[in-house]
Motif scaffolding. Structure first.
Motif, PDB file in Angstrom:
ATOM      1  N   PRO A   1      34.159  74.633  -0.265  1.00 40.82           N
ATOM      2  CA  PRO A   1      34.789  74.593   1.069  1.00 40.82           C
ATOM      3  C   PRO A   1      35.604  73.315   1.247  1.00 40.82           C
ATOM      4  O   PRO A   1      35.288  72.274   0.675  1.00 40.82           O
ATOM      5  CB  PRO A   1      33.588  74.625   2.021  1.00 40.82           C
ATOM      6  CG  PRO A   1      32.451  74.080   1.211  1.00 40.82           C
ATOM      7  CD  PRO A   1      32.698  74.526  -0.199  1.00 40.82           C
ATOM      8  N   GLN A   2      36.648  73.439   2.047  1.00 42.40           N
ATOM      9  CA  GLN A   2      37.490  72.281   2.336  1.00 42.40           C
ATOM     10  C   GLN A   2      36.938  71.534   3.540  1.00 42.40           C
ATOM     11  O   GLN A   2      36.634  72.134   4.571  1.00 42.40           O
ATOM     12  CB  GLN A   2      38.928  72.730   2.624  1.00 42.40           C
ATOM     13  CG  GLN A   2      39.590  73.507   1.505  1.00 42.40           C
ATOM     14  CD  GLN A   2      39.946  72.640   0.311  1.00 42.40           C
ATOM     15  OE1 GLN A   2      39.905  71.421   0.383  1.00 42.40           O
ATOM     16  NE2 GLN A   2      40.303  73.285  -0.797  1.00 42.40           N
ATOM     17  N   PRO A   3      36.793  70.217   3.451  1.00 44.44           N
ATOM     18  CA  PRO A   3      36.302  69.441   4.601  1.00 44.44           C
ATOM     19  C   PRO A   3      37.255  69.557   5.787  1.00 44.44           C
ATOM     20  O   PRO A   3      38.466  69.759   5.616  1.00 44.44           O
ATOM     21  CB  PRO A   3      36.271  68.010   4.068  1.00 44.44           C
ATOM     22  CG  PRO A   3      36.272  68.132   2.583  1.00 44.44           C
ATOM     23  CD  PRO A   3      37.049  69.379   2.275  1.00 44.44           C
ATOM     24  N   GLU A   4      36.717  69.396   6.958  1.00 43.81           N
ATOM     25  CA  GLU A   4      37.547  69.428   8.166  1.00 43.81           C
ATOM     26  C   GLU A   4      38.579  68.305   8.104  1.00 43.81           C
ATOM     27  O   GLU A   4      38.260  67.170   7.741  1.00 43.81           O
ATOM     28  CB  GLU A   4      36.669  69.265   9.403  1.00 43.81           C
ATOM     29  CG  GLU A   4      37.434  69.385  10.714  1.00 43.81           C
ATOM     30  CD  GLU A   4      36.527  69.294  11.921  1.00 43.81           C
ATOM     31  OE1 GLU A   4      37.052  69.228  13.042  1.00 43.81           O
ATOM     32  OE2 GLU A   4      35.296  69.276  11.735  1.00 43.81           O
ATOM     33  N   GLY A   5      39.806  68.645   8.430  1.00 39.67           N
ATOM     34  CA  GLY A   5      40.869  67.655   8.445  1.00 39.67           C
ATOM     35  C   GLY A   5      41.595  67.477   7.133  1.00 39.67           C
ATOM     36  O   GLY A   5      42.534  66.691   7.051  1.00 39.67           O
ATOM     37  N   SER A   6      41.182  68.214   6.089  1.00 42.99           N
ATOM     38  CA  SER A   6      41.870  68.102   4.798  1.00 42.99           C
ATOM     39  C   SER A   6      43.195  68.847   4.846  1.00 42.99           C
ATOM     40  O   SER A   6      43.467  69.636   5.764  1.00 42.99           O
ATOM     41  CB  SER A   6      40.998  68.635   3.664  1.00 42.99           C
ATOM     42  OG  SER A   6      40.755  70.021   3.832  1.00 42.99           O
TER      43      SER A   6
END
Length: 299
Positions: A146-151
Motif C-alpha cells: 500500500p502507498q502511504p498517505e500523502g505519497s
C-alpha cells in the motif's frame, strides 16, 4: 552537428552539439538508464531551426559514454548530477537552458536549487517532484504494497503489470528477444493515447543496442541512486528561482499527475499538458513540445 568526448574525473562522456554556437544554449538531460539519442532527431532539429544551440549527451554507463565495474568504481546520483555541470564546462558555458526528461528532471531540479547561476531556465518533461521519492512509490506498486498517505500518485496499472512481469522473466535468449522486449517497453511508455509505430520503435531500439558499449551497465544507475539516500532533499522546490516550465502528457503511465505537483511547488512555474502524450516524446507532439520550449527559452 559535431560530437565530442569529454572527461569528468576519469569518466568519458559522449556529447553531441547542433546549431550556431552564438545562439542561446539548451542542454538536453535524459532520464535514468537512457541514452541521449532518445531526444529525437526531429525534435532537436526543430529547436535548432528556431535559433537554439542544442547539446545532448549520454549519461555515464549508457550509450557511447564510459562504463564501469560498479563494485570497483562506485558512484552516486550526485556524480551523475555533476556530469551535467561538467558538460556545460566542456562547452564553455557558464549557464544554459536545461531541458530535462523523466529522472533527468530530478537532476535539473536539484541543480536549479544548488547552482541557480547555471540555470537560465528549467524545463522538466514527464518528471517527478524532487523530494517525492518516486522510486519508492514505484517499488511499492510493483510489490503490491500500500502507498502511504500523502505519497505521489502511483504508476498506471499497465505500467505496473509490465514491469511486474519483467521482475520474474528470464534474461533475453538472444538479440531478437532483447529488441522485442525493448519494443514492448516502448509501447507501454508511449501510454496508448496516440498511435504506436512499432517499426519506428524497432529502428530506435536497434540504434540503442548498436550504440551501447555495454547495455547491461545501465543498471548501475539504480545502484548509484540507492547509494545516496540524501539525493532528494524535501521542501526545497520553493527555492528554485529559474523560470520553470513543466510538461506532462495526458496519458503519462509512469508518473501520472506528478507534473502538476512540481508546478505547484516551484514558484511561478507554468504547467503544460499535452493531449495524448505518454512518457515518451511522441512524433505527433514534437511541434507542440518544441514551440513551448522555444517560447520558454526566449529570455
Amino acid at each position: 552537428m559535431s560530437t565530442n568526448m569529454i572527461e569528468n574525473a576519469g569518466t568519458e562522456l559522449w556529447t553531441e552539439e547542433f546549431g550556431d554556437v552564438t545562439h542561446p544554449p539548451i542542454l538536453l538531460v535524459m532520464g535514468s538508464m537512457t541514452q541521449g539519442v532518445l531526444w529525437p532527431d526531429e525534435f532537436v532539429g526543430r529547436l535548432v531551426a528556431a535559433g537554439r544551440r542544442v547539446i545532448r549527451y549520454d549519461h555515464r554507463d549508457t550509450g557511447r559514454s564510459a562504463t564501469v565495474d560498479f563494485e570497483q568504481n562506485p558512484y552516486t546520483w550526485h556524480d551523475i548530477k555533476d556530469d551535467v555541470l561538467r558538460v556545460l564546462d566542456a562547452y564553455g558555458l557558464e549557464s544554459a537552458h536545461l531541458v530535462c526528461h523523466s529522472a533527468g528532471g530530478l537532476l535539473g531540479q536539484l541543480i536549479a536549487v544548488e547552482r541557480p547561476e547555471r540555470v537560465r531556465t528549467l524545463t522538466v518533461i514527464g518528471s517527478s517532484p524532487l523530494g517525492g521519492h518516486e522510486g519508492e512509490v514505484v517499488l511499492r506498486a510493483l510489490t503490491g504494497q500500500p502507498q502511504p498517505e500523502g505519497s505521489l500518485p502511483p504508476p498506471r496499472p499497465e505500467f505496473v503489470a509490465h514491469y511486474t512481469a519483467l521482475m520474474t522473466a528470464p534474461p533475453p535468449a538472444d538479440r531478437r528477444e532483447q529488441v522485442r522486449r525493448m519494443i514492448e517497453e516502448g509501447r507501454v511508455l508511449h501510454g496508448g493515447g496516440l498511435p504506436f509505430d512499432e517499426d519506428a520503435e524497432r529502428r530506435l531500439q536497434e540504434r540503442v543496442l548498436e550504440r551501447a558499449r555495454d547495455l547491461s551497465a545501465v543498471v548501475n544507475h539504480r545502484l548509484a541512486y540507492a547509494a545516496c539516500p540524501d539525493f532528494e532533499p524535501e521542501g526545497v522546490l520553493g527555492r528554485i528561482t529559474a523560470p520553470t516550465l513543466v510538461i506532462e502528457g495526458t496519458h503519462e503511465p509512469a508518473k501520472p499527475g506528478h507534473g502538476a505537483i512540481i508546478a505547484e511547488r516551484v514558484p511561478g512555474a507554468e504547467l503544460l499538458t499535452i493531449e495524448g502524450m505518454g512518457h515518451m516524446l511522441h512524433p505527433l507532439c514534437h511541434a507542440e513540445l518544441a514551440a513551448a520550449i522555444v517560447r520558454h527559452t526566449a529570455r
